[in-house]
Motif scaffolding. Structure first.
Motif, PDB file in Angstrom:
ATOM      1  N   VAL B  81       0.820  -1.109   0.227  1.00 11.06           N
ATOM      2  CA  VAL B  81       0.028   0.199   0.167  1.00 11.06           C
ATOM      3  C   VAL B  81       0.704   1.229  -0.136  1.00 11.06           C
ATOM      4  O   VAL B  81       0.488   2.274  -0.922  1.00 11.06           O
ATOM      5  CB  VAL B  81      -1.008  -0.059   1.306  1.00 11.06           C
ATOM      6  N   ARG B  87      -6.668  -1.313  -2.849  1.00 14.38           N
ATOM      7  CA  ARG B  87      -7.513  -2.339  -3.298  1.00 14.38           C
ATOM      8  C   ARG B  87      -8.983  -2.186  -2.514  1.00 14.38           C
ATOM      9  O   ARG B  87      -9.106  -1.417  -1.433  1.00 14.38           O
ATOM     10  CB  ARG B  87      -7.212  -3.579  -3.006  1.00 14.38           C
ATOM     11  N   PHE B  89     -12.712  -4.645  -1.520  1.00 12.02           N
ATOM     12  CA  PHE B  89     -12.925  -6.044  -1.550  1.00 12.02           C
ATOM     13  C   PHE B  89     -14.079  -6.345  -1.959  1.00 12.02           C
ATOM     14  O   PHE B  89     -15.113  -5.596  -2.278  1.00 12.02           O
ATOM     15  CB  PHE B  89     -12.821  -6.427   0.037  1.00 12.02           C
ATOM     16  N   ARG B 169     -12.041   4.941   0.867  1.00 11.52           N
ATOM     17  CA  ARG B 169     -10.951   4.664   1.620  1.00 11.52           C
ATOM     18  C   ARG B 169      -9.635   4.019   0.982  1.00 11.52           C
ATOM     19  O   ARG B 169      -8.619   4.536   1.292  1.00 11.52           O
ATOM     20  CB  ARG B 169     -11.309   3.545   2.547  1.00 11.52           C
ATOM     21  N   THR B 173      -5.165   6.170   0.426  1.00 14.25           N
ATOM     22  CA  THR B 173      -3.834   5.885   0.463  1.00 14.25           C
ATOM     23  C   THR B 173      -2.920   6.380  -0.802  1.00 14.25           C
ATOM     24  O   THR B 173      -1.670   5.973  -0.572  1.00 14.25           O
ATOM     25  CB  THR B 173      -3.862   4.068   0.370  1.00 14.25           C
TER      26      THR B 173
END
Lengths: 384, 257
Positions: B81, B87, B89, B169, B173
């Motif tokens: 990350v 990613r 899910f 979310r 990152t």
């Protein structure tokens, strides 16, 4: 309703903390004999139970890992602090329990107790936190037992050693062990330690660290996929939790005339038992530090009244029999809480002084939603 | 699309075996910055396994993952990350007991620079970092149309918004490559359309590469520039959507021969 500004909240809390501290100072100076013989020792006991419950909540409630060896860290802290203070006393650094030299010793005892427990927490945490759930519980349970045996068998602590003879007299006469007079005189120390520890824990929880560990609790895989170094934060939290447990060890050493490993052993039936601390966290609410404080005080009072309350003698004989097994009462208390408030008294909410004006609104909305639920159920029953 | 020299994400002979089962074999893909690539295949073909390999959840038994030409061998998930692969899910994994804003902020952790002392004493550094992070997260929530839900618990959101929150979310990152695992699963056509515009905004605004697993063929055919098809862990076709739609091997894999 208007949101209280963050600054106002901090100021209100600061004022409350100062008030609490001032109260402890005043009690220490003016307290009478009831205060000295009954209330002050209880307040000392409460002080370490509060920090124990809150620090375990960091691991159990916020990080979501079950640790059953929390009292082991307390034992380490207690022994580190009392050995340290005894050694300084023997070296002639201080002779009486007052004055600046003793204050320094007291301060260092707290730090050394915390540091040694934290170091051990780090050493235990690194391998143990690779495990999860029941396995971690078993490992930490084992750790709690090992530490007690280790202390028993180390030549310089335990039954003989530094104190030469029974540990009790030495600790009481020279080390940290406070008499009732001193407990009252130094009540502000207990208050200060509780205030500081709780503040630091709050700051920790309300920061990126707290967010990380709650993320790990909620979903470890997603936390890792969000760039959170799961094992690092786990070990960090475990270490911090152990640090505070170590500090409570010093408080424990202060309010007892003797140190014995049996009081930290897993099998002891007193209020100071790793499982009982877990019960406090669960009753108070996992993920609520104020909940832990409330639960620690409530369960302490329950324990105290069962053991000392005059009203117990007035009960029918069979109830008195029940009360001779306090653990039974705690279990019942736990079951009752689980039945009616499964997430604990506070859930994951925090008590905040600034929220008190909102309580009427919250309470009425709570009952309104309960009412809706009930009427919905009734309607469903009618249709059925 | 103009080809650059180094693809942002590249795999070379990537493969993993669980015992005797070769879940993914010889998987090669190149994705360039700003590209939207689809990864499709029948159920159990190994699509999610590929994602797990690309994010470091599984350690490949052979081959390498390269990000900007740098191999990521031996790194852990959070280091993937940090390097720039994010990613979502297939089955939603949110931080349920945290608010929507906290969910996104938790993913910013690596970019929030203050230490324990700053947090304990609430220094100005702490407040500045928290404020900057909150502002940024609110922007990301706005992209996903969730800004007015910031203070709700993540678990209280309806399904479609939970999916979007996962994307927000992942965006937090600061990734170079975004891996979306069936983002439209279980969504109704309106929600899917909204999601599509959200994905396009993300690509235009951040210029990231997106790799998408999806079963909704209309979505895949509409948005993806290239498609790679896998079946039984092996790549059976790759190319433009129209080519894939006509490819007899792909049709056989999906419909049987």
């Amino acid at each position: 309703m208007k949101q209280t500004s963050i600054k106002a909240r901090y100021l209100v809390n600061l004022a409350a903390a100062l008030l609490l501290f001032a109260l402890a100072v005043v009690i220490g100076m003016t307290g009478g004999s009831t205060m000295k013989l009954k209330i002050t020792p209880s307040l000392w006991q409460c002080s370490y139970l509060i920090i124990m419950a809150a620090s375990l909540n960091l691991v159990l409630g916020f990080l979501g890992q079950l640790s059953l060896g929390h009292c082991g860290f307390m034992a380490v802290g207690a022994y580190a602090a009392s050995l340290f203070s005894l050694a300084l006393q023997r070296a002639g650094f201080y002779t009486e329990k007052s004055g600046p030299a003793f204050m320094l010793v007291l301060l260092l005892s707290f730090l050394i107790a915390g540091a040694s427990a934290a170091l051990l927490g780090l050493l235990v945490g690194i391998p143990a936190l690779r495990l999860k759930g029941d396995y971690l519980a078993i490992i930490t349970l084992g750790f709690g037992m090992i530490i007690v045996n280790l202390i028993n068998n180390l030549p310089f602590c335990g039954q003989q050693g530094l104190s030469q003879g029974s540990a009790s007299s030495a600790l009481y006469a020279t080390g940290l062990g406070f008499s009732n007079d001193e407990k009252m005189q130094y009540l502000w120390v207990a208050a200060l330690v509780v205030i500081l520890c709780m503040t630091v824990m709050f700051m920790f929880v309300r920061s990126k660290y707290g967010r990380c560990i709650r993320a790990i609790r909620d979903n470890e895989i997603a936390a890792a996929a969000s760039g959170i170094n799961v094992s690092y934060y786990k070990v960090m939290t475990f270490t911090i939790s152990a640090f505070f447990a170590g500090i409570t060890g010093t408080l424990y050493a202060c309010c007892n005339a003797s140190l014995s490993t049996t009081s930290f052993a897993f099998t002891n039936g007193s209020i100071l038992n790793s499982v009982f601390i877990v019960v406090m966290v669960v009753v108070g609410g996992m993920g609520s530090l104020t909940g832990s404080v409330i639960a620690a005080v409530v369960l302490f009072l329950l324990n105290y009244t069962i053991k000392n309350g005059a009203w117990v003698a007035a009960l029918p004989a069979f109830l008195q029999n029940v009360f001779t097994y306090p653990m039974l009462v705690y279990s019942i208390a736990l079951i009752v809480v689980i039945m009616f408030r499964p997430r604990g008294i506070m859930g994951s909410r925090e008590f905040a002084l600034c929220d008190i004006p909102k309580w009427p609104a919250w309470i009425s909305s709570y009952f309104a939603s309960r009412g809706l639920e009930k009427s919905a159920k009734k309607e469903a029953a009618n249709h059925g | 699309m103009a080809e650059k020299i180094t693809p942002v994400l590249e795999t070379k002979k990537l493969g993993i075996s669980f015992g005797g089962l070769h879940a993914v074999q010889d998987f090669n893909i190149q994705i360039y910055s700003g590209e939207l690539v689809g990864l499709i295949g029948p159920n159990g073909a190994g699509k999610t396994t590929v994602f797990n390999l690309l994010t470091g959840v599984y350690v490949p038994t052979e081959g390498t993952v390269l990000l900007d030409g740098v191999p990521l061998n031996g790194k852990k998930t959070h280091q993937f990350v940090e390097a720039g692969i994010a990613r979502t899910f297939q089955n939603i994994r949110l931080f349920n007991d945290m608010t929507v804003l906290e969910n996104v902020k938790a993913a910013c952790t690596k970019d929030i620079h203050y230490n324990l002392l700053d947090a304990t004493f609430r220094t100005s550094k702490f407040w500045r970092a928290e404020k900057a992070s909150t502002d940024r997260c609110m922007e990301l929530l706005a992209i996903c149309h969730l800004e007015d839900k910031a203070d709700l618990l993540a678990s209280s959101l309806p399904y479609g918004q939970q999916r979007k929150l996962e994307i927000a979310r992942a965006l937090a990152t600061n990734m170079k490559v975004l891996l979306l695992d069936e983002p439209a699963a279980g969504m109704n056509p309106t929600e899917t359309a909204e999601l599509l515009s959200c994905i396009n905004t993300i690509r235009d605004r951040f210029g990231v590469a997106i790799l998408l697993i999806e079963h909704d063929m209309s979505l895949v055919m509409n948005v993806c520039e290239r498609i790679q098809v896998i079946d039984y862990g092996q790549t059976i076709a790759s190319g433009l959507p129209e080519e894939i739609a006509k490819n007899p091997k792909v049709i056989a894999a999906y419909l049987g021969e």
